[in-house]
Design a protein around this motif. Structure first.
Motif, PDB file in Angstrom:
ATOM      1  N   GLU A 162       5.682   1.266   6.457  1.00  0.00           N
ATOM      2  CA  GLU A 162       4.853   1.296   5.246  1.00  0.00           C
ATOM      3  C   GLU A 162       5.554   2.089   4.152  1.00  0.00           C
ATOM      4  O   GLU A 162       6.471   2.882   4.421  1.00  0.00           O
ATOM      5  N   ALA A 163       5.135   1.844   2.915  1.00  0.00           N
ATOM      6  CA  ALA A 163       5.611   2.614   1.767  1.00  0.00           C
ATOM      7  C   ALA A 163       4.438   3.403   1.197  1.00  0.00           C
ATOM      8  O   ALA A 163       3.351   2.846   0.988  1.00  0.00           O
ATOM      9  N   ILE A 164       4.649   4.689   0.977  1.00  0.00           N
ATOM     10  CA  ILE A 164       3.628   5.554   0.389  1.00  0.00           C
ATOM     11  C   ILE A 164       3.907   5.641  -1.112  1.00  0.00           C
ATOM     12  O   ILE A 164       4.995   6.038  -1.533  1.00  0.00           O
ATOM     13  N   LEU A 165       2.932   5.253  -1.915  1.00  0.00           N
ATOM     14  CA  LEU A 165       3.132   5.188  -3.359  1.00  0.00           C
ATOM     15  C   LEU A 165       3.027   6.568  -4.001  1.00  0.00           C
ATOM     16  O   LEU A 165       2.153   7.372  -3.664  1.00  0.00           O
ATOM     17  N   VAL A 166       3.933   6.822  -4.927  1.00  0.00           N
ATOM     18  CA  VAL A 166       3.980   8.075  -5.676  1.00  0.00           C
ATOM     19  C   VAL A 166       3.887   7.738  -7.153  1.00  0.00           C
ATOM     20  O   VAL A 166       4.630   6.882  -7.659  1.00  0.00           O
ATOM     21  N   ASN A 167       2.969   8.402  -7.878  1.00  0.00           N
ATOM     22  CA  ASN A 167       2.796   8.079  -9.293  1.00  0.00           C
ATOM     23  C   ASN A 167       3.732   8.884 -10.184  1.00  0.00           C
ATOM     24  O   ASN A 167       4.559   9.675  -9.704  1.00  0.00           O
ATOM     25  N   GLN A 168       3.571   8.703 -11.494  1.00  0.00           N
ATOM     26  CA  GLN A 168       4.468   9.348 -12.457  1.00  0.00           C
ATOM     27  C   GLN A 168       4.332  10.871 -12.463  1.00  0.00           C
ATOM     28  O   GLN A 168       5.210  11.578 -12.971  1.00  0.00           O
ATOM     29  N   HIS A 169       3.252  11.380 -11.886  1.00  0.00           N
ATOM     30  CA  HIS A 169       3.045  12.828 -11.816  1.00  0.00           C
ATOM     31  C   HIS A 169       3.516  13.413 -10.488  1.00  0.00           C
ATOM     32  O   HIS A 169       3.199  14.547 -10.168  1.00  0.00           O
ATOM     33  N   GLN A 170       4.268  12.618  -9.736  1.00  0.00           N
ATOM     34  CA  GLN A 170       4.762  13.031  -8.428  1.00  0.00           C
ATOM     35  C   GLN A 170       3.618  13.362  -7.468  1.00  0.00           C
ATOM     36  O   GLN A 170       3.659  14.326  -6.711  1.00  0.00           O
ATOM     37  N   GLN A 171       2.597  12.524  -7.532  1.00  0.00           N
ATOM     38  CA  GLN A 171       1.438  12.652  -6.640  1.00  0.00           C
ATOM     39  C   GLN A 171       1.349  11.442  -5.721  1.00  0.00           C
ATOM     40  O   GLN A 171       1.593  10.308  -6.140  1.00  0.00           O
ATOM     41  N   ILE A 172       0.998  11.713  -4.482  1.00  0.00           N
ATOM     42  CA  ILE A 172       0.781  10.645  -3.514  1.00  0.00           C
ATOM     43  C   ILE A 172      -0.577   9.998  -3.797  1.00  0.00           C
ATOM     44  O   ILE A 172      -1.579  10.695  -3.947  1.00  0.00           O
ATOM     45  N   THR A 173      -0.594   8.674  -3.878  1.00  0.00           N
ATOM     46  CA  THR A 173      -1.859   7.984  -4.120  1.00  0.00           C
ATOM     47  C   THR A 173      -2.318   7.244  -2.857  1.00  0.00           C
ATOM     48  O   THR A 173      -3.298   7.620  -2.239  1.00  0.00           O
ATOM     49  N   GLU A 174      -1.583   6.210  -2.465  1.00  0.00           N
ATOM     50  CA  GLU A 174      -1.999   5.373  -1.337  1.00  0.00           C
ATOM     51  C   GLU A 174      -0.778   4.692  -0.743  1.00  0.00           C
ATOM     52  O   GLU A 174       0.336   4.826  -1.261  1.00  0.00           O
ATOM     53  N   GLY A 175      -0.977   3.956   0.329  1.00  0.00           N
ATOM     54  CA  GLY A 175       0.084   3.131   0.862  1.00  0.00           C
ATOM     55  C   GLY A 175       0.107   1.800   0.128  1.00  0.00           C
ATOM     56  O   GLY A 175      -0.834   1.446  -0.581  1.00  0.00           O
ATOM     57  N   SER A 176       1.190   1.045   0.305  1.00  0.00           N
ATOM     58  CA  SER A 176       1.289  -0.236  -0.387  1.00  0.00           C
ATOM     59  C   SER A 176       0.253  -1.227   0.122  1.00  0.00           C
ATOM     60  O   SER A 176      -0.126  -2.160  -0.576  1.00  0.00           O
ATOM     61  N   ARG A 177      -0.226  -1.018   1.367  1.00  0.00           N
ATOM     62  CA  ARG A 177      -1.265  -1.879   1.939  1.00  0.00           C
ATOM     63  C   ARG A 177      -2.196  -1.057   2.824  1.00  0.00           C
ATOM     64  O   ARG A 177      -2.716  -1.536   3.825  1.00  0.00           O
ATOM     65  N   SER A 178      -2.372   0.196   2.468  1.00  0.00           N
ATOM     66  CA  SER A 178      -3.179   1.101   3.291  1.00  0.00           C
ATOM     67  C   SER A 178      -3.641   2.277   2.441  1.00  0.00           C
ATOM     68  O   SER A 178      -3.234   2.430   1.293  1.00  0.00           O
ATOM     69  N   ASN A 179      -4.498   3.099   3.029  1.00  0.00           N
ATOM     70  CA  ASN A 179      -4.831   4.397   2.440  1.00  0.00           C
ATOM     71  C   ASN A 179      -4.157   5.481   3.267  1.00  0.00           C
ATOM     72  O   ASN A 179      -3.851   5.286   4.441  1.00  0.00           O
ATOM     73  N   ILE A 180      -3.921   6.610   2.635  1.00  0.00           N
ATOM     74  CA  ILE A 180      -3.143   7.682   3.264  1.00  0.00           C
ATOM     75  C   ILE A 180      -3.971   8.962   3.346  1.00  0.00           C
ATOM     76  O   ILE A 180      -4.630   9.360   2.376  1.00  0.00           O
ATOM     77  N   PHE A 181      -3.912   9.598   4.523  1.00  0.00           N
ATOM     78  CA  PHE A 181      -4.553  10.891   4.749  1.00  0.00           C
ATOM     79  C   PHE A 181      -3.512  11.874   5.275  1.00  0.00           C
ATOM     80  O   PHE A 181      -2.675  11.515   6.111  1.00  0.00           O
ATOM     81  N   LEU A 182      -3.569  13.105   4.781  1.00  0.00           N
ATOM     82  CA  LEU A 182      -2.738  14.180   5.298  1.00  0.00           C
ATOM     83  C   LEU A 182      -3.637  15.226   5.937  1.00  0.00           C
ATOM     84  O   LEU A 182      -4.773  15.427   5.487  1.00  0.00           O
TER      85      LEU A 182
END
Length: 279
Positions: A162-182
Motif C-alpha cells: 500500500e501507499a500512505i498518502l502525505v499532503n503538502q503539509h507533510q501530514q499523513i492522511t490515508e492510504g491510496s485504497r485504505s484508511n490508516i491508524f497509528l
C-alpha cells in the motif's frame, strides 16, 4: 475494451436493472464521465455492512452536488440478484453510478478482482511506502483512473502492499485504497474525517475501539510521528484490519502489538455477528 477481465469478473453484470453477459461490458462506459462508486464485500452470500455503504453512496452524490438518490432497498435487491445469477458468494462487488449530468444516470453492478491478504501477511504485517498526493474531495468516492495508475506503479516498483498518502503539509492522511491508524501507548491516532474518505471499516474501528476502552484521537498526523509510534495498521473492505510492518525503511512490530491484535480480533467478531444475523 469489451468484457475486460481487468475491470469485471464472473459471468454476468447488471446495468440499469438488466442482467447482461460480461462480453457486453465496455470499460470506457465507466470512465468517460464522473463515476461515483462503492465496493462491497460479499461473505457467505451476505453483503458486508451494506447499509453503511449505500448511505455513503448517496452522500457522495450530495457532496458532488448531484440531485440523485438511490433507494437502498432497491439496490440491495439488485446486489442479491447479482450474487445469485453468478452463483458467487465470496467476492467483491462494485457499484458504479455515472452519467449523472443527464436525466437518466447509469447504475452498474459487477464483480471485480478481489485480492485479500494471506494469513501470513496478517501474522507478519505488510510493507507500505509514503506517497505525496492528496485527493481533491476525499469524502466522495469517485473513480480516479489517472491517480490509481500512478500510485499503483509506485507500489509495484517498491514491491509494497500500500501507499500512505502525505499532503503538502507533510501530514499523513490515508492510504491510496485504505484508511490508516497509528498506535502509541495504546492510543489510536488517525487523520480527521474531513481529510479522508470516511471508510466504512474506519468508522467501525473507531466505534469498536471506544467500546473496548481505547482512546481514539482524530487529528493531523505529521510524518515525523512515524518515528515515535509503536505500530501502524490499515483498514478497508478487502484487508479488514491489516498490520503494517514497514513504512519505507521504518520497521514496526505491528502484527504483535497488543492493541492492534485486540482490534483485529474485535473486528473479526463484528463481521461474524453481522453475517450470522443475515444468513
Amino acid at each position: 475494451m469489451k468484457g475486460s477481465q481487468k475491470e469485471i469478473h464472473k459471468n454476468y453484470f447488471i446495468k440499469n436493472g438488466s442482467v447482461l453477459s460480461v462480453n457486453k461490458f465496455s470499460a470506457d462506459d465507466i470512465t468517460k464521465t464522473t463515476s461515483i462508486y462503492e465496493v462491497i464485500r460479499i461473505i457467505q452470500g451476505v453483503p458486508l455492512f451494506l447499509e453503511e455503504h449505500l448511505d455513503r453512496l448517496n452522500q457522495s452524490f450530495r457532496l458532488l452536488n448531484y440531485n440523485f438518490y438511490i433507494d437502498p432497498k432497491d439496490l440491495e435487491k439488485e446486489i442479491y440478484r447479482l450474487v445469485e445469477v453468478n452463483q458467487c458468494y465470496a467476492y467483491n462487488i462494485k457499484v458504479i453510478v455515472n452519467n449523472l449530468e443527464t436525466p437518466s444516470p447509469n447504475i452498474y453492478l459487477f464483480f471485480i478482482a478481489s485480492n485479500y491478504p494471506h494469513e501470513e501477511q496478517y501474522k507478519k504485517g505488510v510493507s507500505a511506502i509514503l506517497y505525496t498526493a492528496e485527493r481533491e474531495n476525499p469524502n466522495a468516492k469517485v473513480v480516479l483512473k489517472d491517480f490509481r495508475s500512478r500510485v499503483d506503479e509506485k507500489i509495484k516498483s517498491a514491491n509494497a502492499f500500500e501507499a500512505i498518502l502525505v499532503n503538502q503539509h507533510q501530514q499523513i492522511t490515508e492510504g491510496s485504497r485504505s484508511n490508516i491508524f497509528l498506535v502509541k501507548d495504546s492510543i489510536l491516532y488517525t487523520a480527521p474525517a474531513e481529510k479522508v474518505l470516511k471508510g466504512v471499516t474506519r468508522n467501525r474501528i473507531i466505534d469498536l475501539s471506544k467500546k473496548i476502552g481505547l482512546a481514539v484521537v482524530e487529528a493531523p498526523i505529521t510524518v515525523d510521528f512515524l518515528k515515535e509510534c509503536d505500530g501502524i495498521f490499515m483498514t478497508g473492505t478487502s484487508p479488514k484490519v491489516l498490520p503494517i510492518a514497514l513504512v519505507d525503511h521504518l520497521p514496526y512490530g505491528s502484527a504483535t502489538n497488543s492493541t492492534i491484535v485486540k482490534i483485529r480480533s474485535g473486528y473479526d467478531d463484528l463481521i461474524d455477528d453481522y453475517i450470522k444475523k443475515r444468513s
